[in-house]
Design an enzyme around this catalytic site. Structure first.
Site, PDB file in Angstrom:
ATOM      1  N   GLU B 141      37.915  -2.815  17.702  1.00  0.00           N
ATOM      2  CA  GLU B 141      38.281  -4.123  18.250  1.00  0.00           C
ATOM      3  C   GLU B 141      38.607  -5.127  17.167  1.00  0.00           C
ATOM      4  OE1 GLU B 141      35.911  -2.330  19.398  1.00  0.00           O
ATOM      5  OE2 GLU B 141      36.463  -2.050  21.478  1.00  0.00           O
ATOM      6  N   HIS B 210      27.301  -4.034  29.281  1.00  0.00           N
ATOM      7  CA  HIS B 210      28.613  -4.013  29.920  1.00  0.00           C
ATOM      8  C   HIS B 210      28.712  -5.048  31.019  1.00  0.00           C
ATOM      9  CE1 HIS B 210      28.468  -0.206  27.839  1.00  0.00           C
ATOM     10  NE2 HIS B 210      29.772  -0.117  27.982  1.00  0.00           N
TER      11      HIS B 210
END
Lengths: 389, 405
Positions: B141, B210
């Site tokens: 990322e 998450h």
């Protein structure tokens, strides 16, 4: 003006082409071939030839540009001590050969992105001295309008993308620039410079992986000045062969104090990147100052070491010896050139000292593009108010 | 966009409150204007990249419907046929239209290309536009966000997808220092027209890592804009607006909203990035919400209407900057505010919004601003516990009753 001189300086590693030399005019562009002192070390590729084609005008421009960079950094040093430059100031003296050598090999459409030690790279890209000093002193005339500071020099029209404070963060940006170049199908490359300290950042390997995978024209240049602030490379890196760290990406180790070797390597790298994708260059260089102005630079290395490098490997002295032995200029002419450069720098400093600080309303400009005519208040509701246009 | 105007009082305006001095997101500064969605005239050669210009003609006029659902039926009535699709398809449509329109737009993210996107937002795009424009990145990322930003510095317009917003924490440095600040520190030389998007929020038992709500972490970064979509209509509109904007925009989607179905207009339209959406006008209390909580609020609104309350529900949509114009108008009308959000109690969007409302509209409030947020805990896995970390409709009803006493 020119007197033809028949005496040659003897130099162990230089081989002048003829025995009796007439004085070369400084604008002479006939090619001269010079061999680099230190051989290239390569990883997964064939090293370029040690013979560098250059010309007297080029070597003279190296000298002048490096002298200018050296004087700029020394001037910045005294300005910092006089508290006219605040915050962080990272100086590049000792590493000038990298900036000039790279510029000689590429065009202004190739992109360069570097870390916070960016003053000389900015000058090499065509930045003006006044802009540099104004930015350092936080004036409006600065290249980033005084809002960036020492670590945030940018020059968009010369494809110089800065100037970044966070160690290693510029490497993914550099790969992004290379991606954009590939996307637009222009035959230009990106040089992403980082230091030996940043070479241990994970994002470097992430970016390198993507660059190799997508065949991006990215050249990662490790300016190995052997110290990541106060930590020597042998204490921070298990494998200090930074050019080999690309693993599947070819690498080249270059003597970073030799402007001609740097030029040769960058030329080679550009050709390689356009054809075969990324390549890692390791420039073996040295900085005389500490990491920044807050670091004396003597707690982790001896003064002898610093002066030793200055005597043996100084890039400007090396070029001076070249110029003298090839009879491209006399000692006096070089000294005059240095005086001129010094005056240039002093004038720029004086001019920058006179230039105004940014307006208070500048606090809110360039936050967003086209801020749509909204009013914005600052900390003091009555004082700092600006309409964002 | 601009900073929020704090203390608009500055001792001056409270008695003669002039809304024109507030943040005016819409070009047309009509007080009490009801035009919400701006329909583009559809010209592709529009050189104007900046969305903020007033070249777009306003076509949709909103009729006020006093029922507790979003005005979907109204939209298709005025614009003709329309077509029905799911939220992720709306996002895809918006993305595809923008990629058709402007060759500089590219998408990068994990599994966006050949796989079609983990939530199918980029399905089919790789086949249509090729691998150079829809890029499958490796799992890094930090690096690919940085690459997107670097590419944007040269003029490309990447749409960077985080597979889950939580993963973008790894790219926080790039988003904060480079994305947000480069326009400023370069003295305006570089613009960063990126869109960073991805699903976030609490899903169905996805676990703590998450189920994060990153809007609270990103809200302080100077230089970025944040928007949250909640319906297929505004998802497509905001996606298009975000891509066309010259500023970096973070588009927050919600994992549980991807399968919402709605009929959206056939013609091209864009939603204003800085504008809030009036979901249900009312008189008694203003309920401010965004993203998934909008649906919890609307569910609570049904119950409230039955009990005789008339809540005004506003989907704030723009998380940075806040649409204080719409919010202010509403507060002036109802004098009570309830904020319902999915962020954590501490330091969330609701916290900032509470502060902004208190500073700007203090004199108009009859009761303290109440903010219902998620609990300050990592989201547990167990279903029952997870249910209680987020705000439920019953709690909203209770809060409204409490405020309206």
């Amino acid at each position: 003006m020119a007197l033809s001189r028949l005496s040659l300086r003897s130099n162990p590693f230089l081989k002048p082409s003829t025995t009796s030399i007439r004085r070369h005019v400084s604008t002479d562009t006939t090619p001269i071939t010079i061999e680099t002192a230190v051989p290239f070390e390569s990883h997964l590729c064939d090293a370029p030839s040690r013979s560098v084609v250059t010309s007297s005008s080029e070597i003279l421009s190296f000298f002048r540009d490096m002298a200018r960079m050296r004087r700029t950094e020394i001037a910045a040093d005294s300005l910092y001590k006089a508290k006219m430059i605040r915050g962080f100031c990272h100086l590049y003296d000792g590493q000038e050969a990298l900036a000039v050598g790279m510029e000689a090999a590429i065009t202004k459409k190739d992109a360069i992105i570097t870390s916070y030690r960016d003053h000389c790279t900015f000058l090499g890209r065509g930045g003006e001295l006044v802009e540099a000093f104004s930015e350092l002193m936080g004036r409006k005339r600065g290249c980033s309008n005084g809002k960036g500071g020492s670590m945030h020099f940018y020059k968009k029209d010369a494809c110089f993308y800065g100037g970044h404070g966070i160690v290693g963060a510029q490497i993914p940006l550099g790969c992004g620039l290379a991606f954009a170049q590939k996307y637009s199908k222009e035959e230009f490359v990106t040089f992403a410079l980082y230091g030996d300290g940043a070479a241990n950042q994970g994002q470097l390997f992430e970016a390198l992986n993507i660059a190799a995978l997508w065949d991006l024209p990215a050249i990662l240049v490790c300016e190995n000045n052997h110290y990541g602030m106060g930590t020597a490379t042998w204490r921070s890196a298990k494998s200090p062969a930074y050019f080999k760290r690309g693993d599947y990406v070819p690498g080249l180790k270059v003597d970073g104090m030799d402007a001609l070797a740097v030029k040769q390597a960058c030329k080679f790298a550009k050709e390689h990147a356009l054809k075969n994708g990324p390549i890692v260059l390791e420039m073996d260089t040295y900085r005389y100052h500490g990491h920044s102005m807050s670091d004396p630079g003597s707690t982790y290395r001896t003064r002898d070491e610093v002066s030793g490098v200055r005597q043996v490997r100084d890039p400007i002295e090396r070029v001076r010896k070249l110029l003298l032995s090839y009879d491209i200029a006399t000692e006096k002419e070089l000294k005059d050139m240095e005086k001129e450069v010094r005056k240039e720098v002093d004038d720029a400093v004086a001019q920058a000292k006179e230039s105004p600080v940014p307006e208070p309303s500048e606090l809110f400009t360039n936050m967003y593009v086209k801020d749509c005519g909204v009013e914005s208040f600052g900390a003091d509701r009555k004082e700092l108010k600006v309409t964002l246009t | 966009m601009s900073a929020i105007i704090h203390g608009a009082g500055a001792a001056t305006a409270l008695s003669t409150f002039n809304f024109k001095t507030l943040v005016a997101p819409c070009r047309t500064n009509i007080p009490g204007r009801s035009k919400r969605c701006i329909v583009a005239a559809g010209s592709d050669d529009d050189a104007s990249k900046s969305f903020g210009s007033s070249i777009l003609t306003v076509r949709h006029s909103q009729k006020l419907i006093a029922n507790a659902v979003a005005t979907k039926a109204d939209m298709s009535a005025t614009t003709g046929t329309g077509h029905e699709l799911l939220l992720f398809e709306a996002l895809q449509e918006g993305l595809e239209e923008e990629m058709d329109r402007d060759p500089h737009v590219c998408v990068m993210g994990e599994d966006v290309g050949h796989y079609g996107g983990s939530y199918k937002v980029t399905k089919g795009l790789a086949d249509k536009f090729g691998d150079l424009r829809v890029l499958d990145t490796p799992i890094c990322e930090n690096a690919f966000t940085g690459m997107g930003i670097g590419a944007a510095m040269t003029g490309l317009r990447p749409v960077i997808e985080g597979m889950n917003m939580g993963f973008l924490l790894l790219a926080f440095n790039q988003i904060s220092n480079n994305c947000g600040m480069l326009h400023y520190t370069s003295g305006g030389q570089f613009t960063i027209p990126v869109v960073i998007r991805g699903p976030g929020g609490v899903g169905r038992q996805l676990g703590a890592e998450h189920s994060q709500r990153l809007e609270s972490y990103f809200q302080s970064i100077p230089g970025i804009q944040m928007v949250a979509c909640s319906t297929p209509y505004n998802a497509k509109g905001l996606m298009k607006a975000a891509i066309r904007s010259e500023n970096p925009v973070i588009l927050f989607e919600h994992v549980l909203l991807y399968n919402l179905k709605e009929k959206i207009p056939d013609e091209e339209y864009i939603c204003n990035l800085e504008e809030a959406e009036m979901v249900r006008p009312g008189e008694h209390i203003t309920i401010l919400t965004y993203s998934r909580m909008r649906y919890h609020v609307m569910q609570a609104a049904k119950t409230l209407v039955n009990k005789g309350y008339d809540p005004e529900v506003i989907d704030i949509r723009s998380l940075k900057p806040f649409d204080l114009y719409t919010i202010g108008n509403s507060v002036k009308k109802t004098h009570r505010v309830l904020i319902v959000e999915e962020c954590m109690r501490t330091g969330g969007i609701g916290a900032s919004l509470t502060a902004a409302i208190n500073e700007n509209f203090h004199d108009y409030l009859d009761a303290p601003v109440m903010c219902l947020s998620s609990q300050d805990v990592p989201t547990p896995y167990a279903g029952t516990l997870e249910e209680w970390t987020v705000v439920q409709p019953a709690q909203i009803v209770t809060a409204v009753e409490q405020l309206c006493q």
